[in-house]
Design a protein around this motif. Structure first.
Motif, PDB file in Angstrom:
ATOM      1  N   SER A  87       0.837  -1.170  -0.156  1.00  0.00           N
ATOM      2  CA  SER A  87       0.206  -0.063   0.029  1.00  0.00           C
ATOM      3  C   SER A  87       0.892   1.287  -0.043  1.00  0.00           C
ATOM      4  O   SER A  87       1.781   1.249   0.737  1.00  0.00           O
ATOM      5  CB  SER A  87      -0.815  -0.023   1.279  1.00  0.00           C
ATOM      6  OG  SER A  87      -1.051   1.197   1.697  1.00  0.00           O
ATOM      7  N   THR A  88       0.695   2.106  -0.771  1.00  0.00           N
ATOM      8  CA  THR A  88       1.341   3.238  -0.920  1.00  0.00           C
ATOM      9  C   THR A  88       1.449   4.172   0.697  1.00  0.00           C
ATOM     10  O   THR A  88       2.426   4.550   0.816  1.00  0.00           O
ATOM     11  CB  THR A  88       1.139   4.247  -2.187  1.00  0.00           C
ATOM     12  OG1 THR A  88      -0.326   4.862  -1.863  1.00  0.00           O
ATOM     13  CG2 THR A  88       1.350   3.778  -3.425  1.00  0.00           C
ATOM     14  N   ASN A  89       0.438   3.940   1.087  1.00  0.00           N
ATOM     15  CA  ASN A  89       0.393   4.590   2.734  1.00  0.00           C
ATOM     16  C   ASN A  89       1.218   3.769   3.544  1.00  0.00           C
ATOM     17  O   ASN A  89       1.716   4.394   4.228  1.00  0.00           O
ATOM     18  CB  ASN A  89      -1.167   4.569   3.073  1.00  0.00           C
ATOM     19  CG  ASN A  89      -2.060   5.695   2.413  1.00  0.00           C
ATOM     20  OD1 ASN A  89      -1.848   6.464   1.626  1.00  0.00           O
ATOM     21  ND2 ASN A  89      -2.867   6.397   3.352  1.00  0.00           N
TER      22      ASN A  89
ATOM     23  N   GLN B  99      -1.432  -2.418  -5.825  1.00  0.00           N
ATOM     24  CA  GLN B  99      -1.044  -2.523  -4.474  1.00  0.00           C
ATOM     25  C   GLN B  99      -1.822  -3.879  -4.231  1.00  0.00           C
ATOM     26  O   GLN B  99      -2.690  -4.501  -4.628  1.00  0.00           O
ATOM     27  CB  GLN B  99      -1.976  -1.525  -3.693  1.00  0.00           C
ATOM     28  CG  GLN B  99      -1.475  -0.163  -3.763  1.00  0.00           C
ATOM     29  CD  GLN B  99      -2.385   0.860  -2.904  1.00  0.00           C
ATOM     30  OE1 GLN B  99      -1.672   1.719  -2.224  1.00  0.00           O
ATOM     31  NE2 GLN B  99      -3.617   0.817  -3.095  1.00  0.00           N
TER      32      GLN B  99
ATOM     33  N   GLY C 263      -4.069  -2.780  -0.351  1.00  0.00           N
ATOM     34  CA  GLY C 263      -4.716  -1.303  -0.496  1.00  0.00           C
ATOM     35  C   GLY C 263      -5.517  -1.296   0.577  1.00  0.00           C
ATOM     36  O   GLY C 263      -6.274  -1.951   0.891  1.00  0.00           O
ATOM     37  N   LYS C 264      -5.582   0.118   1.384  1.00  0.00           N
ATOM     38  CA  LYS C 264      -6.136   0.232   2.438  1.00  0.00           C
ATOM     39  C   LYS C 264      -7.400   1.345   2.151  1.00  0.00           C
ATOM     40  O   LYS C 264      -7.001   2.516   1.506  1.00  0.00           O
ATOM     41  CB  LYS C 264      -5.570   0.698   3.704  1.00  0.00           C
ATOM     42  CG  LYS C 264      -4.395  -0.238   4.106  1.00  0.00           C
ATOM     43  CD  LYS C 264      -3.641   0.260   5.254  1.00  0.00           C
ATOM     44  CE  LYS C 264      -3.017   1.307   5.069  1.00  0.00           C
ATOM     45  NZ  LYS C 264      -2.047   1.929   6.020  1.00  0.00           N
ATOM     46  N   GLY C 265      -8.755   0.988   2.399  1.00  0.00           N
ATOM     47  CA  GLY C 265      -9.473   2.156   2.570  1.00  0.00           C
ATOM     48  C   GLY C 265     -10.008   2.878   3.785  1.00  0.00           C
ATOM     49  O   GLY C 265      -9.208   2.553   4.786  1.00  0.00           O
ATOM     50  N   ARG C 266     -10.952   3.485   3.593  1.00  0.00           N
ATOM     51  CA  ARG C 266     -11.383   4.185   5.057  1.00  0.00           C
ATOM     52  C   ARG C 266     -12.136   3.038   5.762  1.00  0.00           C
ATOM     53  O   ARG C 266     -12.799   2.512   5.287  1.00  0.00           O
ATOM     54  CB  ARG C 266     -12.202   5.521   4.806  1.00  0.00           C
ATOM     55  CG  ARG C 266     -11.398   6.660   4.137  1.00  0.00           C
ATOM     56  CD  ARG C 266     -12.438   7.627   3.793  1.00  0.00           C
ATOM     57  NE  ARG C 266     -12.947   8.311   5.013  1.00  0.00           N
ATOM     58  CZ  ARG C 266     -14.063   8.870   5.040  1.00  0.00           C
ATOM     59  NH1 ARG C 266     -15.050   8.814   4.193  1.00  0.00           N
ATOM     60  NH2 ARG C 266     -14.442   9.545   6.196  1.00  0.00           N
TER      61      ARG C 266
ATOM     62  N   TRP D  26      -8.832  -1.769  -0.008  1.00  0.00           N
ATOM     63  CA  TRP D  26      -8.987  -1.044  -1.363  1.00  0.00           C
ATOM     64  C   TRP D  26      -8.558  -1.752  -2.326  1.00  0.00           C
ATOM     65  O   TRP D  26      -7.358  -1.948  -2.659  1.00  0.00           O
ATOM     66  CB  TRP D  26      -8.428   0.462  -1.154  1.00  0.00           C
ATOM     67  CG  TRP D  26      -8.695   1.210  -2.465  1.00  0.00           C
ATOM     68  CD1 TRP D  26      -7.750   1.464  -3.748  1.00  0.00           C
ATOM     69  CD2 TRP D  26      -9.796   1.977  -2.746  1.00  0.00           C
ATOM     70  NE1 TRP D  26      -8.204   2.408  -4.322  1.00  0.00           N
ATOM     71  CE2 TRP D  26      -9.559   2.685  -3.999  1.00  0.00           C
ATOM     72  CE3 TRP D  26     -10.944   2.380  -2.064  1.00  0.00           C
ATOM     73  CZ2 TRP D  26     -10.366   3.658  -4.534  1.00  0.00           C
ATOM     74  CZ3 TRP D  26     -11.775   3.223  -2.572  1.00  0.00           C
ATOM     75  CH2 TRP D  26     -11.504   3.815  -3.949  1.00  0.00           C
TER      76      TRP D  26
ATOM     77  N   LYS E  85     -18.913   6.522  -7.290  1.00  0.00           N
ATOM     78  CA  LYS E  85     -17.456   7.058  -6.886  1.00  0.00           C
ATOM     79  C   LYS E  85     -16.337   6.769  -8.000  1.00  0.00           C
ATOM     80  O   LYS E  85     -16.390   5.668  -8.481  1.00  0.00           O
ATOM     81  CB  LYS E  85     -17.274   6.304  -5.500  1.00  0.00           C
ATOM     82  CG  LYS E  85     -15.846   6.421  -4.921  1.00  0.00           C
ATOM     83  CD  LYS E  85     -15.807   5.939  -3.412  1.00  0.00           C
ATOM     84  CE  LYS E  85     -14.713   5.914  -2.780  1.00  0.00           C
ATOM     85  NZ  LYS E  85     -14.729   5.655  -1.266  1.00  0.00           N
TER      86      LYS E  85
ATOM     87  N   GLY F 282     -11.118   7.425  -4.151  1.00  0.00           N
ATOM     88  CA  GLY F 282     -11.028   7.636  -2.562  1.00  0.00           C
ATOM     89  C   GLY F 282      -9.990   8.150  -2.092  1.00  0.00           C
ATOM     90  O   GLY F 282      -8.636   7.989  -2.693  1.00  0.00           O
ATOM     91  N   ILE F 283      -9.906   8.844  -1.143  1.00  0.00           N
ATOM     92  CA  ILE F 283      -8.775   9.307  -0.336  1.00  0.00           C
ATOM     93  C   ILE F 283      -8.710   8.903   1.214  1.00  0.00           C
ATOM     94  O   ILE F 283      -9.483   8.941   1.910  1.00  0.00           O
ATOM     95  CB  ILE F 283      -8.520  10.873  -0.413  1.00  0.00           C
ATOM     96  CG1 ILE F 283      -8.932  11.451  -1.702  1.00  0.00           C
ATOM     97  CG2 ILE F 283      -7.410  11.561   0.332  1.00  0.00           C
ATOM     98  CD1 ILE F 283      -9.162  12.823  -1.893  1.00  0.00           C
TER      99      ILE F 283
ATOM    100  N   GLY G 130      -3.348   9.610   0.993  1.00  0.00           N
ATOM    101  CA  GLY G 130      -3.338   8.425  -0.074  1.00  0.00           C
ATOM    102  C   GLY G 130      -4.480   8.649  -1.156  1.00  0.00           C
ATOM    103  O   GLY G 130      -5.581   8.829  -0.610  1.00  0.00           O
ATOM    104  N   VAL G 131      -4.093   8.311  -2.279  1.00  0.00           N
ATOM    105  CA  VAL G 131      -5.217   8.593  -3.291  1.00  0.00           C
ATOM    106  C   VAL G 131      -5.334   7.329  -4.093  1.00  0.00           C
ATOM    107  O   VAL G 131      -4.338   7.012  -4.687  1.00  0.00           O
ATOM    108  CB  VAL G 131      -4.869   9.801  -4.097  1.00  0.00           C
ATOM    109  CG1 VAL G 131      -6.062  10.351  -5.164  1.00  0.00           C
ATOM    110  CG2 VAL G 131      -4.692  11.131  -3.150  1.00  0.00           C
ATOM    111  N   GLY G 132      -6.604   7.014  -4.510  1.00  0.00           N
ATOM    112  CA  GLY G 132      -6.791   5.673  -5.226  1.00  0.00           C
ATOM    113  C   GLY G 132      -7.873   6.327  -6.362  1.00  0.00           C
ATOM    114  O   GLY G 132      -9.037   6.590  -6.111  1.00  0.00           O
TER     115      GLY G 132
HETATM  116  C1  BTN Z   1     -11.746   5.161   0.602  1.00  0.00           C
HETATM  117  O1  BTN Z   1     -11.983   4.212   1.529  1.00  0.00           O
HETATM  118  O2  BTN Z   1     -12.468   5.784  -0.045  1.00  0.00           O
HETATM  119  C2  BTN Z   1     -10.361   5.576   0.622  1.00  0.00           C
HETATM  120  C3  BTN Z   1      -9.550   4.792  -0.178  1.00  0.00           C
HETATM  121  C4  BTN Z   1      -7.967   5.224  -0.345  1.00  0.00           C
HETATM  122  C5  BTN Z   1      -7.093   4.554  -1.446  1.00  0.00           C
HETATM  123  C6  BTN Z   1      -5.906   4.875  -1.806  1.00  0.00           C
HETATM  124  S1  BTN Z   1      -5.059   4.091  -2.732  1.00  0.00           S
HETATM  125  C7  BTN Z   1      -3.539   4.803  -2.705  1.00  0.00           C
HETATM  126  C8  BTN Z   1      -3.351   4.737  -0.873  1.00  0.00           C
HETATM  127  N1  BTN Z   1      -2.826   3.659  -0.646  1.00  0.00           N
HETATM  128  C9  BTN Z   1      -3.896   3.029   0.135  1.00  0.00           C
HETATM  129  O3  BTN Z   1      -3.630   1.769   0.728  1.00  0.00           O
HETATM  130  N2  BTN Z   1      -5.142   3.597   0.101  1.00  0.00           N
HETATM  131  C10 BTN Z   1      -4.878   4.840  -0.475  1.00  0.00           C
END
Ligand code: BTN
Length: 267
Positions: A25-27, A56, A59-62, A67, A126, A129-130, A147-149
Motif C-alpha cells: 500500500s502506498t500509505n 497494491q 490497499g487500504k480504504g477508510r 481498497w 465513486k 477515494g482518499i 493516499g489517493v486511489g
Molecule cells: C476510501 O475508502 O475511500 C479511501 C481509499 C483510499 C485508497 C488509496 S489507494 C493509494 C493509497 N494507499 C492505500 O492503501 N490507500 C490509499
C-alpha cells in the motif's frame, strides 16, 4: 515515472519519488519511510515525497476497509510534514479532494463532484477515494500521509459495487495516462495546500469546495449515535458539513457516515 516528471510543474511536491511496480500500500510504504526518517533524525526534508505504484497487494480504504487495487488505476500517496496542528489533519483530505476533482476534470474533461468529506464522484458514482493518516510524537504532528486511489482504467467492477463505482475509462471510453493525471493532481494540490496552510482553514477554498459538493442542498442521511436526515448546506470554514434538520435546526457534522439521496444506492 518519466511521464510524471514531464508533466510536473511543482515547486516542492513530488521532487522525490519512491516508485515500485507493486507495493503493499502506498500509505503503508510512506508511513514506514516517515517513521524511519523520524527515528534516524535525518536532516533531509521528506516533505512532499511521492509514493507511486502500479498495483497494491494490501490497499487500504477508510474505516478499515480494503481498497482492491488492480493494475490500470492510479495509486499514490504524498508525505507531508505540515506545520499545522494535529487536530487539523483531516482538513488536508478535503484539500486533496478538491485537487483531484479539478485534476480529473482538467486532464480528461469528465465533470467531477465531491461527496463530503473526500469521495470524488462522477454521475453519482465513486471514482476516487482518499485516505489520510498521520503520526504524532511528543513534539506534535510528525508527518501526514495522504493516499489517493483513482479508478482510472478499470473496466469491470464486481456486481456488489457496479452501481456505486465507475472509472474515467468507463466514462470517456478512452485510456487515461495515469502519470499525467497524477502529475496534474500534484500540480493543483500544491497551490491549494499552500493557500490552506496559511490559515489552516477553508476561508479561501470554501466557495470552490461547496461549488463541487454533490451533497449541496440535497437530502443526506447521517449515521452518528442515531440515524437522522437533513439537507446539507455546504462546508463551513473549518471544513465541517452544515446540515439543516427537518425541524429547521442547524447541525455541524465533523465526521461520520453521510449518505446522499440518489447516490451509491440510497433511494
Ligand atoms: C476510501 O475508502 O475511500 C479511501 C481509499 C483510499 C485508497 C488509496 S489507494 C493509494 C493509497 N494507499 C492505500 O492503501 N490507500 C490509499
Amino acid at each position: 515515472m518519466e511521464d510524471i516528471k514531464k508533466h510536473l510543474q511543482t515547486k516542492w511536491l513530488g521532487k522525490t519519488i519512491v516508485y515500485e511496480t507493486a507495493m503493499s500500500s502506498t500509505n503503508t510504504v510512506a508511513k514506514e519511510y516517515g517513521k524511519k526518517n523520524v527515528m534516524e533524525r535525518q536532516e533531509k526534508s521528506i516533505h512532499g515525497t511521492l509514493f507511486y505504484t502500479l498495483k497494491q497487494t494490501a490497499g487500504k480504504g477508510r474505516r478499515g476497509r480494503n481498497w482492491i487495487s488492480p493494475e490500470g488505476n492510479c495509486y499514490f500517496s504524498v508525505l507531508l510534514e505540515p506545520e499545522i496542528q494535529a487536530i487539523h489533519i483531516s482538513r488536508v483530505t478535503l484539500v486533496m479532494a478538491m485537487a483531484v476533482a479539478q485534476a480529473i476534470q482538467n486532464v480528461t474533461g469528465v465533470e467531477t463532484q465531491i461527496k463530503w468529506p473526500n469521495d470524488i464522484v462522477v454521475k453519482g458514482k465513486k471514482i476516487c477515494g482518499i485516505l489520510t493518516e498521520g503520526s504524532s510524537g511528543s513534539d506534535g504532528l510528525e508527518y501526514v500521509i495522504v493516499g489517493v486511489g483513482i479508478n482510472a482504467n478499470q473496466q469491470l467492477f464486481t456486481e456488489e459495487i457496479r452501481d456505486m463505482a465507475t472509472s474515467i475509462r468507463k466514462e470517456t471510453g478512452e485510456v487515461v495516462n495515469r502519470e499525467q493525471l497524477l502529475a496534474q493532481c500534484l500540480n493543483v494540490f500544491e497551490g491549494l495546500y499552500e493557500q490552506f496552510a496559511k490559515t489552516e482553514d477553508f476561508s479561501a477554498l470554501q466557495r470552490d469546495y461547496n461549488g463541487r459538493l454533490v451533497n449541496y442542498n440535497r437530502e443526506v442521511r447521517i449515521l452518528d449515535e442515531e440515524e437522522w436526515t437533513g439537507v446539507a448546506l455546504g462546508i463551513d470554514e473549518t471544513g465541517a458539513l452544515q446540515v439543516r434538520t427537518a425541524e429547521g435546526e442547524m447541525r455541524t457534522i465533523l465526521s461520520g457516515e453521510v449518505s446522499v439521496r440518489g447516490l451509491y444506492g440510497y433511494v
